[in-house]
Scaffold this motif. Structure first.
Motif, PDB file in Angstrom:
ATOM      1  N   LEU A 144       2.115   7.184   6.862  1.00 33.93           N
ATOM      2  CA  LEU A 144       0.712   7.590   6.846  1.00 33.93           C
ATOM      3  C   LEU A 144       0.486   8.790   5.928  1.00 33.93           C
ATOM      4  CD1 LEU A 144      -0.885   7.335  10.416  1.00 33.93           C
ATOM      5  CD2 LEU A 144      -1.825   6.509   8.253  1.00 33.93           C
ATOM      6  N   PHE A 145       1.453   9.702   5.891  1.00 37.79           N
ATOM      7  CA  PHE A 145       1.327  10.863   5.030  1.00 37.79           C
ATOM      8  C   PHE A 145       1.381  10.444   3.559  1.00 37.79           C
ATOM      9  CE2 PHE A 145       2.996  15.291   3.826  1.00 37.79           C
ATOM     10  CZ  PHE A 145       1.714  15.817   3.831  1.00 37.79           C
ATOM     11  N   ILE A 146       2.237   9.483   3.251  1.00 35.82           N
ATOM     12  CA  ILE A 146       2.303   8.950   1.888  1.00 35.82           C
ATOM     13  C   ILE A 146       0.994   8.236   1.539  1.00 35.82           C
ATOM     14  CG2 ILE A 146       3.557   7.427   0.325  1.00 35.82           C
ATOM     15  CD1 ILE A 146       5.999   7.785   2.146  1.00 35.82           C
ATOM     16  N   THR A 147       0.451   7.499   2.516  1.00 42.90           N
ATOM     17  CA  THR A 147      -0.820   6.821   2.312  1.00 42.90           C
ATOM     18  C   THR A 147      -1.927   7.826   2.016  1.00 42.90           C
ATOM     19  OG1 THR A 147      -0.150   5.058   3.843  1.00 42.90           O
ATOM     20  CG2 THR A 147      -2.494   5.237   3.346  1.00 42.90           C
ATOM     21  N   LEU A 148      -1.931   8.954   2.749  1.00 45.53           N
ATOM     22  CA  LEU A 148      -2.937   9.992   2.528  1.00 45.53           C
ATOM     23  C   LEU A 148      -2.803  10.576   1.130  1.00 45.53           C
ATOM     24  CD1 LEU A 148      -5.190  11.835   3.504  1.00 45.53           C
ATOM     25  CD2 LEU A 148      -3.459  13.314   4.537  1.00 45.53           C
ATOM     26  N   LEU A 149      -1.579  10.863   0.710  1.00 44.86           N
ATOM     27  CA  LEU A 149      -1.361  11.389  -0.635  1.00 44.86           C
ATOM     28  C   LEU A 149      -1.853  10.403  -1.684  1.00 44.86           C
ATOM     29  CD1 LEU A 149      -0.063  13.469  -2.607  1.00 44.86           C
ATOM     30  CD2 LEU A 149       2.011  12.074  -2.473  1.00 44.86           C
ATOM     31  N   THR A 150      -1.564   9.130  -1.472  1.00 44.87           N
ATOM     32  CA  THR A 150      -1.998   8.092  -2.406  1.00 44.87           C
ATOM     33  C   THR A 150      -3.518   8.075  -2.517  1.00 44.87           C
ATOM     34  OG1 THR A 150      -0.063   6.717  -1.913  1.00 44.87           O
ATOM     35  CG2 THR A 150      -1.973   5.618  -2.884  1.00 44.87           C
ATOM     36  N   TYR A 203      -2.646  -0.400   2.455  1.00 46.84           N
ATOM     37  CA  TYR A 203      -1.642   0.602   2.095  1.00 46.84           C
ATOM     38  C   TYR A 203      -0.613   0.784   3.206  1.00 46.84           C
ATOM     39  CZ  TYR A 203      -3.890   2.411  -2.148  1.00 46.84           C
ATOM     40  OH  TYR A 203      -4.391   2.565  -3.413  1.00 46.84           O
ATOM     41  N   GLN A 204      -1.115   0.906   4.439  1.00 47.35           N
ATOM     42  CA  GLN A 204      -0.198   1.158   5.547  1.00 47.35           C
ATOM     43  C   GLN A 204       0.757  -0.017   5.744  1.00 47.35           C
ATOM     44  OE1 GLN A 204       0.125   3.949   6.838  1.00 47.35           O
ATOM     45  NE2 GLN A 204       1.456   3.583   8.585  1.00 47.35           N
ATOM     46  N   CYS A 205       0.238  -1.223   5.623  1.00 46.85           N
ATOM     47  CA  CYS A 205       1.076  -2.413   5.803  1.00 46.85           C
ATOM     48  C   CYS A 205       2.142  -2.512   4.711  1.00 46.85           C
ATOM     49  CB  CYS A 205       0.212  -3.676   5.799  1.00 46.85           C
ATOM     50  SG  CYS A 205      -0.766  -3.916   7.285  1.00 46.85           S
ATOM     51  N   ILE A 206       1.737  -2.308   3.449  1.00 48.62           N
ATOM     52  CA  ILE A 206       2.686  -2.520   2.356  1.00 48.62           C
ATOM     53  C   ILE A 206       3.729  -1.412   2.307  1.00 48.62           C
ATOM     54  CG2 ILE A 206       1.443  -1.303   0.510  1.00 48.62           C
ATOM     55  CD1 ILE A 206       3.239  -4.691   0.210  1.00 48.62           C
ATOM     56  N   ILE A 207       3.340  -0.173   2.601  1.00 50.56           N
ATOM     57  CA  ILE A 207       4.310   0.923   2.589  1.00 50.56           C
ATOM     58  C   ILE A 207       5.326   0.737   3.709  1.00 50.56           C
ATOM     59  CG2 ILE A 207       4.622   3.404   2.976  1.00 50.56           C
ATOM     60  CD1 ILE A 207       1.975   3.851   1.527  1.00 50.56           C
ATOM     61  N   THR A 208       4.833   0.383   4.901  1.00 46.94           N
ATOM     62  CA  THR A 208       5.743   0.158   6.023  1.00 46.94           C
ATOM     63  C   THR A 208       6.686  -1.009   5.742  1.00 46.94           C
ATOM     64  OG1 THR A 208       4.069   0.968   7.567  1.00 46.94           O
ATOM     65  CG2 THR A 208       5.871  -0.313   8.507  1.00 46.94           C
ATOM     66  N   ALA A 209       6.152  -2.076   5.150  1.00 50.26           N
ATOM     67  CA  ALA A 209       6.983  -3.244   4.836  1.00 50.26           C
ATOM     68  C   ALA A 209       8.064  -2.899   3.823  1.00 50.26           C
ATOM     69  CB  ALA A 209       6.105  -4.377   4.318  1.00 50.26           C
ATOM     70  N   LEU A 210       7.700  -2.143   2.778  1.00 47.84           N
ATOM     71  CA  LEU A 210       8.663  -1.805   1.736  1.00 47.84           C
ATOM     72  C   LEU A 210       9.736  -0.844   2.235  1.00 47.84           C
ATOM     73  CD1 LEU A 210       6.277  -1.392  -1.323  1.00 47.84           C
ATOM     74  CD2 LEU A 210       8.098  -3.081  -1.107  1.00 47.84           C
ATOM     75  N   ARG A 211       9.374   0.003   3.200  1.00 50.50           N
ATOM     76  CA  ARG A 211      10.338   1.006   3.678  1.00 50.50           C
ATOM     77  C   ARG A 211      11.250   0.460   4.765  1.00 50.50           C
ATOM     78  NH1 ARG A 211       7.665   6.556   5.066  1.00 50.50           N
ATOM     79  NH2 ARG A 211       9.766   7.307   4.585  1.00 50.50           N
ATOM     80  N   THR A 212      10.810  -0.548   5.499  1.00 51.49           N
ATOM     81  CA  THR A 212      11.605  -1.054   6.617  1.00 51.49           C
ATOM     82  C   THR A 212      12.229  -2.417   6.338  1.00 51.49           C
ATOM     83  OG1 THR A 212       9.638  -2.049   7.640  1.00 51.49           O
ATOM     84  CG2 THR A 212      10.190   0.194   8.285  1.00 51.49           C
ATOM     85  N   GLY A 213      11.715  -3.155   5.364  1.00 53.47           N
ATOM     86  CA  GLY A 213      12.255  -4.480   5.067  1.00 53.47           C
ATOM     87  C   GLY A 213      12.938  -4.508   3.716  1.00 53.47           C
ATOM     88  N   ASP A 214      13.701  -5.536   3.477  1.00 53.64           N
ATOM     89  CA  ASP A 214      14.352  -5.713   2.188  1.00 53.64           C
ATOM     90  C   ASP A 214      13.302  -6.087   1.143  1.00 53.64           C
ATOM     91  OD1 ASP A 214      17.203  -6.191   0.914  1.00 53.64           O
ATOM     92  OD2 ASP A 214      15.896  -7.793   0.214  1.00 53.64           O
ATOM     93  N   ILE A 215      13.388  -5.474  -0.040  1.00 51.30           N
ATOM     94  CA  ILE A 215      12.393  -5.734  -1.084  1.00 51.30           C
ATOM     95  C   ILE A 215      12.305  -7.220  -1.398  1.00 51.30           C
ATOM     96  CG2 ILE A 215      11.941  -5.472  -3.564  1.00 51.30           C
ATOM     97  CD1 ILE A 215      12.630  -2.610  -3.401  1.00 51.30           C
TER      98      ILE A 215
END
Length: 287
Positions: free
Chosen positions: A162-168, A208-220
């Motif tokens: 969420l903090f990354i999303t806010l910065l974005t 944003y929240q969905c894609i950031i969480t997916a990229l950080r927790t799942g395999d690219i």
């Protein structure tokens, strides 16, 4: 992907009233308020120095460059064409992971990458009737977005999504304010346009929240293929909202891109299964 495609549709619809800088600024102000409130409620706010990291800076650069180049292309191209070119992003991510992170890529996946970019050339059709220079901006957006997504993987897990999303949201909004004047300045928006911008902000937060969480927790390689669903949404909304019917070249190129990406994903899954079997001492399934 559904959220992002609806945002793209709204952006294209309101571009007749305001320039892209104003769209980024107005939409971003709504988004910043929403994300900041949500981040505060989730205790996801952190000191600003937490973000003084190279991967965060690269993500911000990729997000700003990708947003501006994509929005310019979106205004001047059919929604489905712009989305189809953007579907080369998973292949660009695979290419970037191989070149930057030295991830192993076999000849089959290299072939899929080459085939995918041939599909992009079919859509862009350089030198042929129907070519638009704005298609090249969509390709630039692909490069920036690949940088953004690859950088996201290198952001430490201790920094909340969420903090990354806010910065974005803050940086993209600021970029919109910077380019507003050179693009023609402020135009008083209608009530309907403001309502659509507010809706777009909500959808951006979700996306944003969905894609950031997916990229950080799942395999690219597992996350990337799901981007292709955006093409279906773009074709449907482009036809229903703008009356744009995809031509044969667009459909052919998009089909090659999607099939190439899915094949690359399939080969990646086989590689992971083989590596898992090797580490366990058991033969991989199906072999």
């Amino acid at each position: 992907m559904a959220a992002f495609t609806v945002v793209d549709t709204i952006t294209k619809a309101v571009s007749s009233e305001m320039n892209i800088g104003q769209v980024m600024l107005v939409r971003g102000l709504f988004a910043v308020l929403l994300v900041a409130a949500f981040a505060y409620q989730q205790a996801a706010l952190r000191p600003l120095h937490t973000l003084m990291l190279r991967p965060v800076a690269l993500r911000v650069l990729g997000e700003i460059g990708g947003t501006i180049s994509f929005m310019v292309a979106l205004v001047h191209l059919p929604l489905a064409n712009t989305s189809a070119i953007l579907q080369a992003l998973p292949l660009a991510i695979t290419l970037g992971a191989a070149v930057i992170f030295r991830e192993p890529v076999g000849w089959r996946r290299w072939s899929a990458i080459v085939a995918g970019f041939i599909g992009v050339l079919i859509i862009v059709r350089p030198g042929l009737a129907g070519f638009s220079q704005y298609s090249l901006l969509a390709l630039v957006s692909v490069a920036f977005c690949a940088l953004r997504d690859l950088a996201t993987r290198r952001i430490p897990a201790k920094i909340p999504s969420l903090f990354i999303t806010l910065l974005t949201a803050v940086t993209v909004t600021t970029a919109g304010g910077v380019i507003l004047v050179p693009l023609g300045g402020w135009t008083p928006p209608s009530t309907g346009a403001l309502g659509l911008m507010a809706l777009a902000a909500v959808l951006l937060l979700i996306g944003y929240q969905c894609i950031i969480t997916a990229l950080r927790t799942g395999d690219i390689s597992a996350v990337a293929p799901f981007r292709y669903s955006a093409l279906l949404w773009a074709m449907l909304l482009g036809y229903l909202v703008f009356g744009d019917a995809p031509d044969v070249m667009m459909v052919t190129g998009a089909s090659i891109i999607v099939l190439s990406g899915l094949y690359a994903f399939y080969r990646e899954r086989i590689r992971h299964r083989a590596l898992a079997a090797e580490s366990s001492g058991l033969p991989p399934d199906g072999l």
